[in-house]
Scaffold this motif. Structure first.
Motif, short mmCIF file in Angstrom:
data_model
loop_
_atom_site.label_atom_id
_atom_site.label_comp_id
_atom_site.label_asym_id
_atom_site.label_seq_id
_atom_site.Cartn_x
_atom_site.Cartn_y
_atom_site.Cartn_z
N VAL A 168 0.84 -1.21 0.00
CA VAL A 168 0.00 0.00 0.00
C VAL A 168 0.87 1.25 0.00
N ALA A 169 1.96 1.25 0.77
CA ALA A 169 2.84 2.40 0.81
C ALA A 169 3.48 2.65 -0.55
N TYR A 170 3.86 1.59 -1.25
CA TYR A 170 4.43 1.76 -2.58
C TYR A 170 3.38 2.29 -3.56
N CYS A 171 2.15 1.83 -3.44
CA CYS A 171 1.08 2.35 -4.31
C CYS A 171 0.87 3.84 -4.08
N ARG A 172 0.89 4.25 -2.82
CA ARG A 172 0.72 5.68 -2.50
C ARG A 172 1.90 6.49 -3.02
N GLU A 173 3.09 5.90 -2.98
CA GLU A 173 4.29 6.61 -3.41
C GLU A 173 4.37 6.71 -4.93
N LEU A 174 4.11 5.61 -5.62
CA LEU A 174 4.39 5.54 -7.05
C LEU A 174 3.19 5.86 -7.93
N GLY A 175 1.98 5.57 -7.46
CA GLY A 175 0.81 5.74 -8.30
C GLY A 175 0.61 7.13 -8.84
N PRO A 176 0.65 8.18 -7.99
CA PRO A 176 0.37 9.53 -8.49
C PRO A 176 1.36 10.04 -9.52
N THR A 177 2.58 9.51 -9.53
CA THR A 177 3.59 10.00 -10.47
C THR A 177 3.88 8.99 -11.59
N ALA A 178 3.03 7.99 -11.74
CA ALA A 178 3.27 6.98 -12.77
C ALA A 178 3.28 7.62 -14.15
N GLY A 179 4.10 7.08 -15.03
CA GLY A 179 4.24 7.62 -16.37
C GLY A 179 3.06 7.30 -17.27
N ASN A 180 3.26 7.48 -18.56
CA ASN A 180 2.17 7.25 -19.52
C ASN A 180 2.64 6.38 -20.68
N HIS A 181 3.42 5.36 -20.35
CA HIS A 181 3.83 4.39 -21.36
C HIS A 181 2.71 3.37 -21.57
N LEU A 182 2.62 2.84 -22.78
CA LEU A 182 1.70 1.75 -23.07
C LEU A 182 2.38 0.46 -22.64
N VAL A 183 1.94 -0.08 -21.50
CA VAL A 183 2.60 -1.22 -20.87
C VAL A 183 1.76 -2.48 -21.08
N ASN A 184 2.43 -3.56 -21.42
CA ASN A 184 1.77 -4.86 -21.51
C ASN A 184 2.06 -5.62 -20.22
N GLU A 185 1.07 -5.73 -19.34
CA GLU A 185 1.32 -6.38 -18.05
C GLU A 185 1.21 -7.91 -18.12
N ASP A 186 1.09 -8.46 -19.34
CA ASP A 186 1.04 -9.91 -19.48
C ASP A 186 2.06 -10.39 -20.51
N LEU A 187 3.17 -9.68 -20.63
CA LEU A 187 4.25 -10.10 -21.52
C LEU A 187 5.06 -11.19 -20.81
#
Length: 283
Positions: A168-187
């Motif tokens: 949860v702490a990592y989600c709070r830290e990283l989520g708001p500043t996440a980039g805008n790459h087109l990511v394939n989360e099932d590669l």
């Protein structure tokens, strides 16, 4: 023709309504796109795949997918990549959740390649498929914000509370500043097939807009025993030009998500528990 759902797909599949409608959905696509079935049906966890021939005799495959969030923008991602290191999209029926795709060889995947060579191919694909995410694709900041709420609510003794708190702490830290790459989360290894116009091509993308480092966890839980987790992650991160600490944190979060989803008694939950244990750092 009359299609029947393979027993191996129907067994244990919870959405019986979709299974009941699946033959009619597939038959409508066969008619609308003037296709002829050209082999035995195949399937993954949530899609029926039919080898077909187009009106001119060209081979292709018809894929009809169970409607779910992760697959919503599969056709959009494939259209953006336009066959560059990916299977080529030939047609799309969003109402039926159906895609007409070029035919690849389903019997030859990166699963059977030596691990170092397979990781090199995957890292190269991460680089070559990097595109800005288009509007409308689910964004990692929204996924992370949802996980902040859901992880503690879903945890009923499945995962240690301190592990959930760290995710949860990592989600709070990283989520708001996440980039805008087109990511394939099932590669992963089984989703890269041998092609004729290119040695290896990606299938079945699950697109999300965010940091490229978000799409790595499945490269650890597949072929799990073949190399140490940290060494494997470091190889992919370095070859793809990614950030090591960002990769560690997002991979930890995804391991916790799948640990909660699968439970500790499932093979995926067990592997993700071990991945989380290796990648845990200071909270």
């Amino acid at each position: 023709m009359s299609l029947t759902v393979p027993e191996s797909l129907a067994a244990g599949f919870e959405d019986q309504d979709w299974l009941a409608r699946l033959p009619a959905l597939a038959e409508s696509c066969l008619t609308n796109w003037d296709l002829t079935v050209d082999g035995e049906p195949m399937h993954g966890a949530c899609a029926l795949v039919l080898p077909v021939r187009r009106a001119g005799g060209e081979p292709a495959v018809l894929k009809v997918t169970w409607p779910h969030e992760e697959a919503e923008h599969e056709a959009l991602a494939l259209s953006i990549w336009d066959g560059a290191s990916s299977v080529r999209l030939l047609a799309h029926d969003p109402g039926a959740w159906a895609l007409l795709l070029e035919r690849l060889d389903p019997a030859v995947t990166l699963e059977s390649e030596p691990l170092p060579e397979a990781l090199a191919v995957l890292a190269g694909m991460i680089r070559r498929l990097d595109r800005p995410a288009p509007a409308g694709v689910r964004h990692l900041r929204d996924v992370a914000a949802r996980w902040v709420r859901e992880f503690p609510a879903e945890n009923d003794g499945l995962v240690p509370d301190d592990v959930v708190a760290q995710a949860v702490a990592y989600c709070r830290e990283l989520g708001p500043t996440a980039g805008n790459h087109l990511v394939n989360e099932d590669l992963h290894f089984q989703n890269v097939l041998r092609g004729e116009r290119a040695p290896w091509l990606v299938i079945d993308p699950k697109p999300v807009a965010g940091d490229r480092e978000f799409g790595l966890c499945q490269l650890l839980w597949n072929r799990f025993e073949e190399a140490t987790l940290l060494a494997r992650l470091a190889v992919v991160v370095d070859m793809a030009g990614l950030d090591r600490e960002l990769a560690r944190k997002w991979t930890f979060v995804r391991a916790v998500d799948n640990w909660l989803y699968a439970g500790p008694d499932h093979w995926l939950g067990d592997r993700c528990a071990r991945i989380a244990g290796v990648l845990a750092g200071p909270g």
